[in-house]
Write an enzyme that holds these catalytic residues in place. Structure first.
Site, PDB file in Angstrom:
ATOM      1  N   THR A  16      -8.173  62.345  20.007  1.00  0.00           N
ATOM      2  CA  THR A  16      -7.091  63.195  20.521  1.00  0.00           C
ATOM      3  C   THR A  16      -6.785  62.995  21.995  1.00  0.00           C
ATOM      4  O   THR A  16      -5.618  62.998  22.388  1.00  0.00           O
ATOM      5  CB  THR A  16      -7.466  64.682  20.282  1.00  0.00           C
ATOM      6  OG1 THR A  16      -7.498  64.902  18.874  1.00  0.00           O
ATOM      7  CG2 THR A  16      -6.473  65.628  20.905  1.00  0.00           C
ATOM      8  N   ASP A  61      -8.743  57.187  15.154  1.00  0.00           N
ATOM      9  CA  ASP A  61      -9.079  58.594  14.942  1.00  0.00           C
ATOM     10  C   ASP A  61     -10.555  58.554  14.554  1.00  0.00           C
ATOM     11  O   ASP A  61     -10.966  57.695  13.765  1.00  0.00           O
ATOM     12  CB  ASP A  61      -8.225  59.147  13.790  1.00  0.00           C
ATOM     13  CG  ASP A  61      -8.443  60.626  13.581  1.00  0.00           C
ATOM     14  OD1 ASP A  61      -7.485  61.382  13.749  1.00  0.00           O
ATOM     15  OD2 ASP A  61      -9.588  61.030  13.245  1.00  0.00           O
ATOM     16  N   SER A  62     -11.363  59.447  15.075  1.00  0.00           N
ATOM     17  CA  SER A  62     -12.808  59.295  14.848  1.00  0.00           C
ATOM     18  C   SER A  62     -13.217  59.507  13.401  1.00  0.00           C
ATOM     19  O   SER A  62     -14.338  59.180  13.024  1.00  0.00           O
ATOM     20  CB  SER A  62     -13.604  60.194  15.783  1.00  0.00           C
ATOM     21  OG  SER A  62     -13.593  61.527  15.350  1.00  0.00           O
ATOM     22  N   SER A  63     -12.324  60.007  12.566  1.00  0.00           N
ATOM     23  CA  SER A  63     -12.636  60.096  11.134  1.00  0.00           C
ATOM     24  C   SER A  63     -12.800  58.695  10.543  1.00  0.00           C
ATOM     25  O   SER A  63     -13.403  58.530   9.484  1.00  0.00           O
ATOM     26  CB  SER A  63     -11.510  60.801  10.378  1.00  0.00           C
ATOM     27  OG  SER A  63     -11.196  61.996  11.016  1.00  0.00           O
ATOM     28  N   THR A  93     -13.126  64.081  18.475  1.00  0.00           N
ATOM     29  CA  THR A  93     -14.151  65.122  18.339  1.00  0.00           C
ATOM     30  C   THR A  93     -14.739  65.205  16.926  1.00  0.00           C
ATOM     31  O   THR A  93     -15.869  65.663  16.759  1.00  0.00           O
ATOM     32  CB  THR A  93     -13.575  66.512  18.703  1.00  0.00           C
ATOM     33  OG1 THR A  93     -12.477  66.801  17.846  1.00  0.00           O
ATOM     34  CG2 THR A  93     -13.145  66.575  20.154  1.00  0.00           C
ATOM     35  N   ASP A  94     -13.963  64.762  15.926  1.00  0.00           N
ATOM     36  CA  ASP A  94     -14.402  65.004  14.538  1.00  0.00           C
ATOM     37  C   ASP A  94     -15.777  64.416  14.222  1.00  0.00           C
ATOM     38  O   ASP A  94     -16.577  65.047  13.536  1.00  0.00           O
ATOM     39  CB  ASP A  94     -13.362  64.457  13.546  1.00  0.00           C
ATOM     40  CG  ASP A  94     -12.092  65.303  13.537  1.00  0.00           C
ATOM     41  OD1 ASP A  94     -12.135  66.439  14.048  1.00  0.00           O
ATOM     42  OD2 ASP A  94     -11.061  64.827  13.024  1.00  0.00           O
ATOM     43  N   THR A 164     -23.365  69.597  17.624  1.00  0.00           N
ATOM     44  CA  THR A 164     -22.627  69.671  16.372  1.00  0.00           C
ATOM     45  C   THR A 164     -21.260  70.273  16.669  1.00  0.00           C
ATOM     46  O   THR A 164     -21.131  71.094  17.576  1.00  0.00           O
ATOM     47  CB  THR A 164     -23.437  70.479  15.312  1.00  0.00           C
ATOM     48  OG1 THR A 164     -22.832  70.339  14.050  1.00  0.00           O
ATOM     49  CG2 THR A 164     -23.578  71.944  15.648  1.00  0.00           C
ATOM     50  N   CYS A 276     -28.199  76.159   7.682  1.00  0.00           N
ATOM     51  CA  CYS A 276     -28.035  77.074   8.820  1.00  0.00           C
ATOM     52  C   CYS A 276     -27.953  76.239  10.100  1.00  0.00           C
ATOM     53  O   CYS A 276     -28.849  75.443  10.366  1.00  0.00           O
ATOM     54  CB  CYS A 276     -29.234  78.000   8.968  1.00  0.00           C
ATOM     55  SG  CYS A 276     -29.527  79.018   7.542  1.00  0.00           S
TER      56      CYS A 276
HETATM   57  N1  ASP Z   1      -8.998  63.738  14.528  1.00  0.00           N
HETATM   58  C1  ASP Z   1      -9.316  63.613  15.923  1.00  0.00           C
HETATM   59  C2  ASP Z   1     -10.436  62.612  16.059  1.00  0.00           C
HETATM   60  O1  ASP Z   1     -11.550  62.932  15.764  1.00  0.00           O
HETATM   61  C3  ASP Z   1      -9.706  64.937  16.471  1.00  0.00           C
HETATM   62  C4  ASP Z   1     -10.079  64.950  17.940  1.00  0.00           C
HETATM   63  O2  ASP Z   1     -10.213  63.948  18.609  1.00  0.00           O
HETATM   64  O3  ASP Z   1     -10.247  66.068  18.466  1.00  0.00           O
HETATM   65  O4  ASP Z   1     -10.198  61.493  16.437  1.00  0.00           O
END
Ligand code: ASP
Length: 339
Positions: A16, A61-63, A93-94, A164, A276
């Site tokens: 992002t 995209d980190s996915s 962030t993902d 996390t 948890c």
């Molecule tokens: N989908 C984005 C990613 O992980 C989300 C992000 O960066 O916040 O690349």
């Protein structure tokens, strides 16, 4: 240039922070980040560390990050290791917590800071959190105190392999529920010295990962484990079992244990983590976890699933023998678990 000025390498992998709006939603755009960085006054002041940016192609995209990209990030750090005092990895962030954990194992005997960061709001939008995240990460990467892989977000520095992603919409997206923060960046940058990893003996070394077949299995009430039997074959080297509470699984009238036993007999390393976010696995506390002890499963203690996944990749890439992997899986290697 002042001779003592620290040098930081920023590596932009995607995510992002440097994305722009596209026809089908936000997408990473080449050079969008480098242009934005030129306009960050704090990064271009004489007192700021010297920095350079290296942008990956393609940006992801980190996915879409896989073991291949983890190796690419690791290799980039290793190739530039001697020339920089610290590294900032700009990442989506993902899956940032997975990459942070992977790098923490991959970069053996690290004696410089590696800080992962990103943003919830792209730099091209108003109110982007990317500015604070980048500026503080560059300062942290120039610190003499850190010799570990960390994740910086929203004023807080976390141990990478303890972190996390807890929120998809708050600016404070990350936490490390089982480990104290390493530093808080308020008016001052306040390090929590007792929480920091100490330098390890031995030369820095990169252990690249292999594409090891592993799995994560989250148990839930009514799980019909027989359905999973077909995938728990000899091909699977390791499984992270996300159990209830302190390591409990559904017991009677359930095919779970025989399936797990079979996988264990064929050499699969089973690691027990908890669903948890806070607290640890304690096998044997309840009858419902006794079976896991009998099957030879390893306690993941208070490790996150992200760290357990990365550790399985690391250990199977480093050691050929599943017994060694099993033994090390339950041991603390990089501050990822409390034994
Ligand atoms: N989908 C984005 C990613 O992980 C989300 C992000 O960066 O916040 O690349």
């Amino acid at each position: 240039m002042c001779p003592s000025k620290k040098k930081v390498l920023m590596i932009y992998t995607g995510g992002t922070i440097g994305m722009v709006p596209g026809e089908h939603g936000y997408t990473p755009s080449p050079e969008a980040l480098s242009k934005a960085l030129e306009n960050i006054r704090d990064l271009n002041q004489p007192t700021a560390p010297t920095w350079e940016l290296l942008e990956f192609h393609p940006l992801l995209d980190s996915s879409d990050i896989t073991v291949k990209e983890w190796n690419k990030i690791g290799r980039t750090i290793a190739e530039h290791y001697a020339s920089y005092d610290g590294f900032v990895v700009l990442h989506g962030t993902d899956t940032m917590a997975y990459t942070a954990a992977a790098l923490s194992f991959m970069l053996e005997n690290l004696d410089k800071p590696v800080i992962l960061t990103g943003a919830q709001i792209p730099l091209c939008e108003m109110r982007s959190d990317g500015y604070d995240n980048i500026i503080n990460s560059v300062l942290l990467a120039a610190s003499d105190k850190l010799c570990e892989v960390c994740l910086y977000f929203n004023g807080t520095l976390l141990r990478g392999n303890r972190s996390t992603k807890l929120s998809s919409d708050r600016l404070g997206a990350f936490d490390s529920p089982n480990y104290p923060h390493l530093a808080e960046c308020g008016i001052q940058i306040q390090f929590h010295d007792q929480a920091l990893l100490q330098p390890q003996a031995g030369p820095f070394r990169l252990q690249e990962f292999e594409e090891i077949p592993i799995g994560v299995l989250k148990v839930f009430p009514g799980i019909q484990l027989q359905l999973f039997e077909s995938i728990m074959t000899k091909k699977l080297h390791g499984v992270v079992l996300e159990t209830f509470g302190a390591g409990n699984i559904p017991s009677s009238q359930n095919a779970l244990l025989p399936v797990i036993e079979k996988a264990h007999r064929s050499g699969c390393v089973l690691t027990v983590c908890s669903q948890c976010p806070q607290g640890a696995v304690s096998l044997g506390t309840y009858e419902t976890s006794q079976g896991l002890i009998r099957t030879g499963a390893v306690s993941g203690h208070d490790m996150t699933t992200e760290a357990a996944v990365a550790k399985l990749y690391y250990l199977f890439s480093r050691y050929a023998d599943p017994e060694t992997v099993k033994e090390k899986m339950g041991n603390n290697l990089r501050g990822e678990l409390t034994q």
